[in-house]
Design an enzyme around this catalytic site. Sequence first.
Site, short mmCIF file in Angstrom:
data_model
loop_
_atom_site.label_atom_id
_atom_site.label_comp_id
_atom_site.label_asym_id
_atom_site.label_seq_id
_atom_site.Cartn_x
_atom_site.Cartn_y
_atom_site.Cartn_z
N LYS A 3 0.83 -1.21 0.00
CA LYS A 3 0.00 0.00 0.00
C LYS A 3 0.87 1.26 0.00
CE LYS A 3 -2.12 -1.39 3.71
NZ LYS A 3 -1.45 -2.70 3.83
N THR A 4 1.84 1.31 0.92
CA THR A 4 2.71 2.48 0.97
C THR A 4 3.49 2.61 -0.33
OG1 THR A 4 2.88 2.30 3.37
CG2 THR A 4 4.61 3.55 2.26
N ASP B 173 -1.71 7.16 6.03
CA ASP B 173 -1.60 5.75 6.38
C ASP B 173 -2.55 5.48 7.55
OD1 ASP B 173 -0.60 3.24 6.06
OD2 ASP B 173 1.42 3.69 6.76
N THR C 134 -5.55 -1.29 6.65
CA THR C 134 -5.61 -2.75 6.73
C THR C 134 -7.02 -3.18 7.15
OG1 THR C 134 -4.79 -2.52 8.99
CG2 THR C 134 -3.18 -3.14 7.32
N ARG D 40 6.70 -8.21 1.83
CA ARG D 40 7.57 -7.78 2.95
C ARG D 40 8.34 -8.97 3.51
NH1 ARG D 40 4.48 -4.52 6.70
NH2 ARG D 40 5.48 -2.78 5.63
N1 LIG Z 1 4.17 -5.46 -5.85
C1 LIG Z 1 5.36 -5.29 -5.28
N2 LIG Z 1 6.48 -5.38 -6.01
C2 LIG Z 1 7.68 -5.24 -5.41
N3 LIG Z 1 7.86 -5.01 -4.10
C3 LIG Z 1 6.78 -4.90 -3.33
C4 LIG Z 1 5.48 -5.02 -3.87
N4 LIG Z 1 4.59 -4.87 -2.89
C5 LIG Z 1 5.30 -4.64 -1.77
N5 LIG Z 1 6.62 -4.66 -2.03
C6 LIG Z 1 7.70 -4.48 -1.05
O1 LIG Z 1 7.27 -5.02 0.21
C7 LIG Z 1 7.62 -4.14 1.28
C8 LIG Z 1 6.37 -3.78 2.03
O2 LIG Z 1 5.51 -3.01 1.20
P1 LIG Z 1 4.67 -1.76 1.77
O3 LIG Z 1 5.45 -1.07 2.84
O4 LIG Z 1 4.24 -0.96 0.60
O5 LIG Z 1 3.44 -2.52 2.40
P2 LIG Z 1 2.15 -1.92 3.11
O6 LIG Z 1 0.97 -2.54 2.45
O7 LIG Z 1 2.23 -0.44 3.13
O8 LIG Z 1 2.30 -2.50 4.59
P3 LIG Z 1 1.71 -1.88 5.97
O9 LIG Z 1 0.24 -2.20 6.01
O10 LIG Z 1 2.45 -2.63 7.05
O11 LIG Z 1 2.00 -0.41 5.99
C9 LIG Z 1 8.35 -2.98 0.64
O12 LIG Z 1 9.74 -3.16 0.76
C10 LIG Z 1 7.96 -3.01 -0.82
O13 LIG Z 1 8.96 -2.55 -1.63
MG LIG Z 2 2.43 0.90 4.70
#
Ligand SMILES: Nc1ncnc2c1ncn2[C@@H]1O[C@H](COP(=O)(O)OP(=O)(O)OP(=O)(O)O)[C@@H](O)[C@H]1O
Ligand SMILES: [Mg+2]
Length: 360
Positions: free
Chosen positions: A68-69, A113, A162, A221
Amino acid sequence: MSEEYAVVSVEASDSERAAEAALRPKHLADFAGQPVVREQLSLVLEAALARGRTPDHVLLSGPPGLGKTTLAMIIANEVDGSLRLTSGPAIQHTGDLAAVLSSLQEGDVLFIDEIHRLARTAEEMLYLAMEDFRVDVMVGKGPGATSIPLPLPPFTVVGATTRAGLLPAPLRDRFGFTGHLDYYSVDELTQIVARNAIKLDADLSREAASEIASRSRGTPRIANRLLRRVQDWAQVRGSGKLDLAAARSALSVFEVDAKGLDRLDRAVLEAVCTRFGGGPVGLTTLAISVGEEPETVETVAEPYLVREGFLVRTPRGRSATPLAWEHLGLVPPAELRGSSDSRSGGASAGGGLEDPLLFS
Ligand SMILES: Nc1ncnc2c1ncn2[C@@H]1O[C@H](COP(=O)(O)OP(=O)(O)OP(=O)(O)O)[C@@H](O)[C@H]1O
Ligand SMILES: [Mg+2]
């Protein structure tokens, strides 16, 4: 949560965030997997760019660690807007939000977020800002206080959550587009791991990439974290090459098994099978028997065990499925073997008593 379980945790520690930042794809085209969300988002962004307008507000929902981030940053990058970061818990008072909003420039992307954790009063201010591009700033205190409407330049809110179900409908309705992220396939994770190995300057074989991917619980992750641990192992104990043998050795040191289960996950399954005859067993009893808090068992171990069909939650407690027995290399008791159909209404390991309400 105990640090020792962190290797397959879906949460990122503060120190890990920096490592993650280095691996984030910068463009939509480099974002692997999630083909539906990617296509929808690329339409929304391209159309806005073609019209010379800022894109509609975007809500991204889905479990932790799925991107998401990363997508929020990609959106800002693709539309060439500055990214402004905040979060629901960081906005305690409406004044905090007013300060953020009134400093926005045209075309900015405001990433909020954990938007489900915004204070109610801040939510109302956000509705107005999202819909009318206006914020009412209170000047003065007490009976003499007046509110002065302040127009805002066009900007885009990207909210991440989430827990989409916790967002009040009026807030959800103000997003022009909602993308729901789902767990990744092993192939998609293999692709992510392979690309990131290049960024980390790691000599990773195809087999090792897919080994890491298949133990990563559908979560980038976790895949990235396991990749770094395999890289550690290869550097310190191996030849420097991240091949299949290195991946397997490293993951065995970190106690992540072939299905991505860690020590706690296996301890839970083993307790249900060997100490409680396959269940059902109550959460508290189960937690005591593995020396953990019920909350840890429920929030850390159970979601994945249930998702993967190792454990079922029944009104009478947790039961192991035949898959769990098989995974642990144990033989289930005779009444669980191929006879789940003959025990209608019983606590069959097939999950006949699963109560959908327990999963909401
Ligand atoms: N589709 C993707 N392709 C490549 N890397 C990804 C992808 N999705 C996530 N990642 C990698 O996984 C890690 C976690 O992603 P991210 O921080 O965006 O998750 P999030 O959904 O924001 O998690 P949270 O809910 O804990 O904030 C990061 O290092 C990101 O680069
Ligand atoms: Mg995030």
